[in-house]
Scaffold this motif. Structure first.
Motif, PDB file in Angstrom:
ATOM      1  N   UNK A 199       0.858  -1.191   0.000  1.00 57.61           N
ATOM      2  CA  UNK A 199       0.000   0.000   0.000  1.00 57.61           C
ATOM      3  C   UNK A 199       0.887   1.232   0.000  1.00 57.61           C
ATOM      4  N   UNK A 200       0.570   2.186  -0.861  1.00 60.11           N
ATOM      5  CA  UNK A 200       1.375   3.393  -1.019  1.00 60.11           C
ATOM      6  C   UNK A 200       0.592   4.603  -0.526  1.00 60.11           C
ATOM      7  N   UNK A 201       1.219   5.368   0.354  1.00 61.10           N
ATOM      8  CA  UNK A 201       0.642   6.632   0.804  1.00 61.10           C
ATOM      9  C   UNK A 201       1.703   7.715   0.627  1.00 61.10           C
ATOM     10  N   UNK A 202       1.522   8.539  -0.389  1.00 63.45           N
ATOM     11  CA  UNK A 202       2.444   9.645  -0.633  1.00 63.45           C
ATOM     12  C   UNK A 202       1.791  10.927  -0.120  1.00 63.45           C
ATOM     13  N   UNK A 203       2.197  11.338   1.062  1.00 61.45           N
ATOM     14  CA  UNK A 203       1.598  12.510   1.713  1.00 61.45           C
ATOM     15  C   UNK A 203       2.459  13.762   1.543  1.00 61.45           C
ATOM     16  N   UNK A 204       3.475  13.689   0.710  1.00 62.94           N
ATOM     17  CA  UNK A 204       4.392  14.813   0.527  1.00 62.94           C
ATOM     18  C   UNK A 204       3.630  16.063   0.103  1.00 62.94           C
ATOM     19  N   UNK A 205       3.828  17.139   0.871  1.00 60.38           N
ATOM     20  CA  UNK A 205       3.147  18.394   0.580  1.00 60.38           C
ATOM     21  C   UNK A 205       1.776  18.517   1.219  1.00 60.38           C
ATOM     22  N   UNK A 206       1.270  17.418   1.776  1.00 62.85           N
ATOM     23  CA  UNK A 206      -0.057  17.433   2.403  1.00 62.85           C
ATOM     24  C   UNK A 206       0.008  16.810   3.802  1.00 62.85           C
ATOM     25  N   UNK A 222       8.069 -16.317   1.582  1.00 58.48           N
ATOM     26  CA  UNK A 222       7.783 -15.164   2.438  1.00 58.48           C
ATOM     27  C   UNK A 222       6.497 -14.452   2.022  1.00 58.48           C
ATOM     28  N   UNK A 223       5.781 -13.992   3.024  1.00 61.45           N
ATOM     29  CA  UNK A 223       4.570 -13.200   2.822  1.00 61.45           C
ATOM     30  C   UNK A 223       4.793 -11.830   3.448  1.00 61.45           C
ATOM     31  N   UNK A 224       4.675 -10.785   2.655  1.00 59.95           N
ATOM     32  CA  UNK A 224       4.958  -9.424   3.122  1.00 59.95           C
ATOM     33  C   UNK A 224       3.720  -8.536   3.009  1.00 59.95           C
ATOM     34  N   UNK A 225       3.556  -7.682   4.004  1.00 65.85           N
ATOM     35  CA  UNK A 225       2.597  -6.579   3.926  1.00 65.85           C
ATOM     36  C   UNK A 225       3.409  -5.311   4.161  1.00 65.85           C
ATOM     37  N   UNK A 226       3.406  -4.429   3.166  1.00 64.79           N
ATOM     38  CA  UNK A 226       4.268  -3.249   3.214  1.00 64.79           C
ATOM     39  C   UNK A 226       3.432  -1.982   3.055  1.00 64.79           C
ATOM     40  N   UNK A 227       3.586  -1.080   4.007  1.00 69.30           N
ATOM     41  CA  UNK A 227       3.040   0.275   3.866  1.00 69.30           C
ATOM     42  C   UNK A 227       4.200   1.192   3.506  1.00 69.30           C
ATOM     43  N   UNK A 245      -6.579   1.032   8.245  1.00 67.47           N
ATOM     44  CA  UNK A 245      -6.903   1.005   6.820  1.00 67.47           C
ATOM     45  C   UNK A 245      -6.123  -0.076   6.076  1.00 67.47           C
ATOM     46  N   UNK A 246      -4.811  -0.155   6.314  1.00 69.24           N
ATOM     47  CA  UNK A 246      -3.989  -1.124   5.587  1.00 69.24           C
ATOM     48  C   UNK A 246      -4.329  -2.551   6.010  1.00 69.24           C
ATOM     49  N   UNK A 247      -4.567  -2.769   7.297  1.00 66.55           N
ATOM     50  CA  UNK A 247      -4.941  -4.107   7.767  1.00 66.55           C
ATOM     51  C   UNK A 247      -6.257  -4.556   7.130  1.00 66.55           C
ATOM     52  N   UNK A 248      -7.213  -3.637   7.022  1.00 63.86           N
ATOM     53  CA  UNK A 248      -8.489  -3.970   6.392  1.00 63.86           C
ATOM     54  C   UNK A 248      -8.316  -4.219   4.896  1.00 63.86           C
ATOM     55  N   UNK A 249      -7.498  -3.390   4.246  1.00 68.98           N
ATOM     56  CA  UNK A 249      -7.256  -3.595   2.818  1.00 68.98           C
ATOM     57  C   UNK A 249      -6.586  -4.940   2.553  1.00 68.98           C
ATOM     58  N   UNK A 250      -5.676  -5.324   3.428  1.00 71.37           N
ATOM     59  CA  UNK A 250      -5.013  -6.614   3.297  1.00 71.37           C
ATOM     60  C   UNK A 250      -6.041  -7.741   3.398  1.00 71.37           C
TER      61      UNK A 250
END
Length: 200
Positions: free
Chosen positions: A57-64, A143-148, A97-102
């Motif tokens: 999951x990608x969250x780009x908050x740069x500038x906000x 391997x199983x990965x969950x990455x924020x 949010x990320x746990x639910x999306x997963x």
């Protein structure tokens, strides 16, 4: 890593040529079937090769960053106390949010598998369904990965960004105890280049 590039939130992620990667909410199955479920949502990318699967999951908050500060406090702690100009109704902090999306992404893949070959659009999910369906999913060497991936300048006087990311990671770990996976919260300074690389 030639040309296996995916874009999300203004960032370009280059994956290994060995990886099969999809932008999950761009798939036909997501748009035409899974999206009919109220409040359906999924992670941005799923990446798989013979030795691993990653839900990213990608969250780009740069500038906000100011409008996103409530999202980086685990368990909605700052949902109603941090000023933001965005409507937070029905929204959650990033760990939730990320746990639910997963969870919903895994559910969607299981749902897609139930159609076998009767729906043409399931074919684009074939590699991910196979990884989950085979014994490889319970094989600890796979391997199983969950990455924020959290981009933005969130460091402050009392907490560094590293501390913020660690708190989110710890909270996500608790929420994802139902699945045997490695959880990580990273940014452009801390991501593992074996998973992907940020390219301009």
């Amino acid at each position: 890593m030639d040309n296996n590039i995916k874009e999300e939130s203004g960032l370009k992620f280059q994956f290994s040529t060995n990886d099969t990667v999809i932008k999950f909410d761009d798939t036909k199955f997501y748009r035409e079937y899974f999206n009919k479920l109220p409040e359906a949502k999924g992670v941005d990318f799923i990446s798989v090769d013979k030795g691993k699967i990653a839900f990213i999951e990608v969250k780009n908050c740069t500038g906000d960053e100011g409008n996103c500060r409530w999202r980086i406090a685990p368990n909605n702690q700052k949902l109603n106390t941090t000023h933001t100009s965005v409507n937070v109704e029905g929204r959650d902090s990033l760990d939730i949010e990320v746990a639910q999306k997963m969870a919903m992404t895994v559910a969607a893949l299981v749902g897609a598998k139930s159609f076998e070959n009767t729906k043409e659009c399931v074919d684009e999910l074939k590699e991910y369904i196979q990884f989950l369906a085979n014994d490889t999913f319970s094989d600890d060497s796979k391997k199983k990965y969950v990455i924020l991936f959290l981009e933005g300048d969130f460091g402050g006087k009392t907490r560094t960004k590293k501390m913020i990311m660690q708190a989110l990671q710890n909270s996500m770990n608790k929420k994802l105890q139902w699945i045997n996976c490695r959880v990580s919260v990273v940014d452009s300074d801390t991501y593992d280049p074996r998973m992907f690389q940020i390219v301009s």
